[in-house]
Each structure stands twice: as C-alpha cells, then as structure tokens.
Design a protein around this motif. Structure first.
Motif, PDB file in Angstrom:
ATOM      1  N   THR A  39     -13.056   1.475  72.621  1.00 24.37           N
ATOM      2  CA  THR A  39     -12.986   2.863  73.088  1.00 24.37           C
ATOM      3  C   THR A  39     -11.699   3.190  73.838  1.00 24.37           C
ATOM      4  N   GLU A  40     -11.140   2.221  74.535  1.00 27.93           N
ATOM      5  CA  GLU A  40      -9.979   2.502  75.381  1.00 27.93           C
ATOM      6  C   GLU A  40      -8.728   1.736  74.983  1.00 27.93           C
ATOM      7  N   GLY A  41      -8.866   0.813  74.052  1.00 33.42           N
ATOM      8  CA  GLY A  41      -7.719   0.034  73.641  1.00 33.42           C
ATOM      9  C   GLY A  41      -7.430  -1.107  74.600  1.00 33.42           C
ATOM     10  N   PRO A  42      -6.382  -1.897  74.336  1.00 27.47           N
ATOM     11  CA  PRO A  42      -6.050  -3.051  75.179  1.00 27.47           C
ATOM     12  C   PRO A  42      -5.855  -2.701  76.647  1.00 27.47           C
ATOM     13  N   ALA A  43      -5.332  -1.512  76.938  1.00 28.40           N
ATOM     14  CA  ALA A  43      -5.105  -1.136  78.333  1.00 28.40           C
ATOM     15  C   ALA A  43      -6.410  -1.062  79.111  1.00 28.40           C
ATOM     16  N   GLY A  44      -7.503  -0.754  78.413  1.00 25.84           N
ATOM     17  CA  GLY A  44      -8.794  -0.634  79.086  1.00 25.84           C
ATOM     18  C   GLY A  44      -9.341  -1.954  79.570  1.00 25.84           C
ATOM     19  N   LEU A  45      -8.818  -3.064  79.025  1.00 24.51           N
ATOM     20  CA  LEU A  45      -9.314  -4.379  79.433  1.00 24.51           C
ATOM     21  C   LEU A  45      -9.010  -4.685  80.891  1.00 24.51           C
ATOM     22  N   LEU A  46      -8.064  -3.953  81.482  1.00 24.45           N
ATOM     23  CA  LEU A  46      -7.776  -4.167  82.899  1.00 24.45           C
ATOM     24  C   LEU A  46      -8.971  -3.809  83.770  1.00 24.45           C
ATOM     25  N   ALA A  47      -9.857  -2.980  83.232  1.00 27.27           N
ATOM     26  CA  ALA A  47     -11.067  -2.612  83.969  1.00 27.27           C
ATOM     27  C   ALA A  47     -12.237  -3.528  83.623  1.00 27.27           C
ATOM     28  N   GLY A  48     -11.956  -4.580  82.854  1.00 28.26           N
ATOM     29  CA  GLY A  48     -13.034  -5.462  82.417  1.00 28.26           C
ATOM     30  C   GLY A  48     -13.313  -6.647  83.308  1.00 28.26           C
ATOM     31  N   TRP A  49     -12.699  -6.673  84.483  1.00 30.77           N
ATOM     32  CA  TRP A  49     -12.915  -7.816  85.381  1.00 30.77           C
ATOM     33  C   TRP A  49     -14.375  -8.014  85.791  1.00 30.77           C
ATOM     34  N   PRO A  50     -15.146  -6.939  86.050  1.00 35.59           N
ATOM     35  CA  PRO A  50     -16.561  -7.170  86.372  1.00 35.59           C
ATOM     36  C   PRO A  50     -17.307  -7.883  85.256  1.00 35.59           C
ATOM     37  N   LEU A  51     -16.977  -7.556  84.016  1.00 37.12           N
ATOM     38  CA  LEU A  51     -17.625  -8.220  82.882  1.00 37.12           C
ATOM     39  C   LEU A  51     -17.202  -9.684  82.788  1.00 37.12           C
ATOM     40  N   ALA A  52     -15.922  -9.947  83.021  1.00 40.90           N
ATOM     41  CA  ALA A  52     -15.451 -11.334  83.030  1.00 40.90           C
ATOM     42  C   ALA A  52     -16.161 -12.129  84.115  1.00 40.90           C
ATOM     43  N   SER A  53     -16.415 -11.473  85.256  1.00 40.06           N
ATOM     44  CA  SER A  53     -17.127 -12.140  86.354  1.00 40.06           C
ATOM     45  C   SER A  53     -18.545 -12.504  85.952  1.00 40.06           C
ATOM     46  N   ILE A  54     -19.203 -11.609  85.210  1.00 38.45           N
ATOM     47  CA  ILE A  54     -20.567 -11.890  84.753  1.00 38.45           C
ATOM     48  C   ILE A  54     -20.584 -13.129  83.859  1.00 38.45           C
ATOM     49  N   GLY A  55     -19.644 -13.203  82.926  1.00 29.97           N
ATOM     50  CA  GLY A  55     -19.586 -14.356  82.036  1.00 29.97           C
ATOM     51  C   GLY A  55     -19.332 -15.649  82.785  1.00 29.97           C
ATOM     52  N   TYR A  56     -18.395 -15.593  83.729  1.00 30.71           N
ATOM     53  CA  TYR A  56     -18.068 -16.812  84.481  1.00 30.71           C
ATOM     54  C   TYR A  56     -19.233 -17.250  85.354  1.00 30.71           C
TER      55      TYR A  56
END
Length: 208
Positions: A39-56
């Motif tokens: 939906t937001e492209g590669p730039a949107g991944l900067l807002a994906g830290w909460p999701l990365a935290s869930i996985g970790y």
C-alpha cells in the motif's frame, strides 16, 4: 510435534506449543509488512518497526527458550538469562509451577517447561504416571500434576531425572563434591529487544 530431539550429542527440549506461537507471531509480522509494502511502497517500511518487534518477541519468548541436556550439565535457556547447572550441582527437581532445578546455591526455573493447567492435568493417563524415575514420586507413590509425562514440565523433568539417575547410579557424579550453577545474562537478545521497542515507539510517535 516432538518436545525433545537429539542435536550433536545433546537432548534439546522445547514446549509443544513453541512452534505454533512463534509461527503466529512471525506470520502476523510478515503479513503486516507485506501489507505496508503493497500500500505504501518501500518507504512505508520505516513504519514497520512495531511489526518487526512482534516477530522478534515471538521468537525470543517462544522459540529460543529450551532445556538442553548434555553430558556434563543441564542448561536452561530462558529469554533473559541462560543458566548452566552441572549434574554435580543438582540436588532436586521440582515441577510445582514449572520445571525447577534446585542446587546448593539457589533454584532455577525453566521458561520452556511450565506446569500444566486444568486441561493438561485432566488429560493425564495411567501411562503418564508409571515408570518414572524414582525421584519423581512422593509419599505413597504420589506425584505432582507437573510430573505427568504428557505435560511440558513433566516431560522435561522426566528427561532430566532419568539422565541424572543414570549418572548417579554409574558413579559418574561425585555427590560429595557438588558443583556450582552459573548464570549468564543474554545481553545481545536484550539489546535487540530494547532497540526494536525504541524504534517501534519512535515510529508510532512520528506517525501520530
């Protein structure tokens, strides 16, 4: 899924549910990141830290913890710390709330081997209470619900007690010269968790 497996001469025990909880956390994280990317492209991944935290956190809390039995020690791999208990340091094994190894200098609980709830206790069968190591039984041949072999704490305790009894009976342990358990904090894992939490908090703040 089997709760224990042999790896390079050591027996590694993990709870039966570890793969499911880890899988759910990772799938949620990956699905969220893919959605952001779409939906937001590669730039949107900067807002994906909460999701990365869930996985970790899913990996750290559910897949990483284990009880490892080797020739010279039992190692409790917990999220915050790893405790190495030499066989010569072990004086008792308890399962009241979880697998707990008792030594002359303190007791250490395994994150990976919690005692059962009501369902786990009621699911016990006669074969889960027979042919256990002698140290499993209390007065009158009684056992704790956490000693049932169909439970995480019970199977882990069975593996530890069986190996311990073999070593004692073979004379491989000098019971008159007890060893000491050693705890090492898992600083790399803790640091990654703190960094991910900080990045997640910052991304949420910037996005609000």
């Amino acid at each position: 899924m089997e709760s224990s497996r042999d790896v390079a001469g050591a027996t590694v025990f993990k709870p039966r549910t570890s793969v499911w909880f880890t899988g759910i956390a990772v799938i949620v994280a990956l699905a969220g990141l893919v959605s952001i990317l779409a939906t937001e492209g590669p730039a949107g991944l900067l807002a994906g830290w909460p999701l990365a935290s869930i996985g970790y956190v899913g990996w750290w809390l559910f897949w990483y913890p284990a009880v490892v039995l080797s020739d010279d020690a039992v190692t409790l791999r917990n999220p915050l710390a790893t405790i190495r208990v030499p066989w010569a340091a072990l004086i008792d094994v308890d399962t009241r709330y979880a697998l707990k190894l008792v030594t002359p200098t303190g007791s250490f609980t395994a994150w990976a081997a919690p005692a059962p709830g009501v369902w786990g206790t009621h699911a016990g069968k006669p074969e889960h209470v027979t042919n256990l190591p002698s140290t499993s039984y209390g007065p009158g041949g009684s056992i704790r619900p956490g000693d049932l072999k169909n439970t995480d704490s019970g199977l882990a305790a069975y593996l530890v007690r069986s190996r311990w009894q073999e070593l004692v009976e073979s004379g491989a342990i000098d019971v008159d010269s007890p060893d000491r358990a050693r705890r090492a904090w898992n600083w790399p894992h803790i640091a990654v968790a703190v960094l991910l939490a900080s990045a997640a908090a910052a991304s949420l703040t910037l996005g609000s």
